[in-house]
Motif scaffolding. Structure first.
Motif: not given
Length: 490
Positions: A237-244, A260-272
């Motif tokens: 969540g801290e990474v997400r906020a800083a990236a935004s 992918q569940t983790f990343a989607v719940n955390g607000g990822a822009d791209v799943l690699a």
């Protein structure tokens, strides 16, 4: 006074002519641009220096005086293709140690590598783990190369993937943009201070290094490693906020349902990656409801999805003898390297993949992950998800991921798995451009965009083989015939 005004006007006119850039008029083409797929029609494009300055649809339009005329002979003009998942610093088929030992061979490969991407029409690439700024700058300085964007150094979790594959004594120097984990304080050299390695500081380093995205990972490991540390939802969540805050695209490596569940719940822009590990549901033959629910979220939120099907196929290449006989390889690899890959030394990675299994057993073991991957892709295609074309070239030290060809094979994989030709074309152009926030520059054929263009014999909306019918490539207005991009081309 009148004479003075005339002289002044003539002076301004001469200056304007001197300032005017070189113009190229591409005409007699069928325009195929992803924002206007309902209008595949004859037209012309005017390039001035590096930019498109005019697009004419229909039979009208004349070349400006002095412009160089290029007759497209009724062929198909598309925007340059975008591969949003590459690793430029890696040599396919070689470990880093081998590349150091065989510097001449590696140098020959790197000289050809940018041209190999262009050979298949990839005029823009995005390096998701640019560990060496000096190397990226060298690629950009090559006489012919795609436009290169990157995520800077990957933001890794301390002692997690992929840094865990580096020796402990050099790990934190090789992967210096890491997130400090207090629970592992005894496993992190004392010279690294916790306050310098927060999520926000890591994102700030990427921004300062001119990255357009932040690459993170959720990976417990594979092979001999299965319990690697991963970041918590709070840290992510801290990474997400800083990236935004820094307007950076958040990309997360994860090829499992859990990741992918983790990343989607955390607000990822791209799943690699695609999802070829289903965890406790691996033995299910049909797509489980829980996975469908996650995929529905991915589609509804327009999260960028890089299926990277060639990751698995690229490993299979060692067990399919026909791969090294592919007719494209002599055009994309220096002769010395292609010959070396067929030697026992060049086959070293096969032993690591096989782990003493027979070729047939390895291929059999890949069937289930590939099936799961295809099922996920087919479901997302049915939901018209936001596919963003990326190949992970090379995904590992495999020679099964050769630049350019790997993209063409990935396109075939995706089409066979269920993407329509229109979905595939958009994934490699406008979807990538919009998702990675470079659509002001590339992704469509429009006035003001960078003149990255591809002329094909066939329409990419009619036949997947169109992507191997490239005739001419323009990068920032510079025209290059395809044949000259092959090994030994001029």
């Amino acid at each position: 006074m009148k004479t003075t005004r005339i002289l002044a006007s003539l002076s301004l006119l001469l200056c304007a002519q001197a300032w005017a850039g070189t113009q190229t008029w591409i005409t007699n083409v069928k325009l195929v641009s992803p924002e206007k797929l309902d209008r595949i029609e004859a037209g012309s494009v005017l390039i001035e220096d590096e930019r498109i300055v005019r697009v004419v649809r229909g039979a009208g339009g004349k070349a400006p005086a002095g412009a160089r005329r290029v007759d497209g002979k009724g062929q198909f003009l598309t925007p340059g293709l975008i591969d949003s998942h590459v690793h430029l610093f890696s040599v396919p088929g070689m470990s880093f140690e081998q590349a150091d030992q065989k510097q001449t061979m590696a140098a020959e490969y790197f000289a050809q590598m940018p041209r190999s991407f262009l050979y298949y029409g990839y005029t823009t690439v995005i390096d998701l783990a640019a560990g060496s700024r000096e190397f990226i700058d060298r690629v950009k300085a090559a006489p012919l190369h795609p436009d290169v964007y990157d995520c800077g150094a990957p933001l890794v979790f301390a002692n997690g993937y992929p840094s865990s594959y580096a020796p402990p004594e050099t790990r934190f120097d090789m992967f210096s943009n890491f997130i400090y984990d207090p629970a592992q304080a005894d496993k992190i050299p004392a010279r690294f201070k916790p306050e310098d390695y927060t999520p926000a500081k890591g994102v700030a380093r990427v921004k300062a290094d001119h990255g357009i995205c932040v690459k993170t990972h959720f990976e417990h490991g594979f092979g001999t490693m299965h319990n690697l540390p991963v970041m918590s939802p709070a840290v992510y969540g801290e990474v997400r906020a800083a990236a935004s805050r820094d307007n950076l695209v958040l990309v997360t490596h994860g090829n499992s349902f859990e990741a992918q569940t983790f990343a989607v719940n955390g607000g990822a822009d791209v799943l690699a990656h695609g999802m070829w590990h289903w965890g406790e549901m691996d033995k299910e033959k049909e797509l489980p409801p829980a996975i469908k629910q996650l995929l529905d979220k991915i589609a509804a939120r327009k999260i960028g999805y890089q299926a990277t099907m060639q990751v698995l196929h690229g490993l299979n290449a060692y067990f399919e003898p026909a791969y090294l006989n592919h007719p494209a390889l002599p055009k994309l690899l220096p002769p010395s390297m292609l010959a070396w890959l067929q030697t026992p030394e060049g086959q070293w990675f096969k032993q690591e993949i096989a782990e003493d299994e027979t070729d047939a057993a390895v291929l059999k073991g890949m069937e289930a992950p590939l099936r799961r991957q295809r099922q996920v892709v087919a479901y997302l295609a049915g939901k018209d998800a936001n596919f963003v074309f990326g190949t992970d070239t090379p995904s590992s030290p495999t020679y099964g991921n050769i630049p350019g060809l790997n993209g063409y094979l990935e396109m075939q994989d995706l089409h066979q798995a269920g993407l329509s030709l229109a979905q595939l074309f958009k994934a490699a152009t406008i979807n990538n451009a919009r998702t990675f926030k470079i659509d002001a520059q590339v992704g469509t054929i429009e006035a003001g965009k960078v003149a990255n263009l591809v002329l094909m014999k066939m329409s990419p909306l009619a036949d997947i083989r169109a992507y191997d019918s490239v005739q001419t490539v323009w990068v920032r207005g510079k025209e290059t015939p395809r044949d000259s991009l092959a090994v030994g081309g001029r």
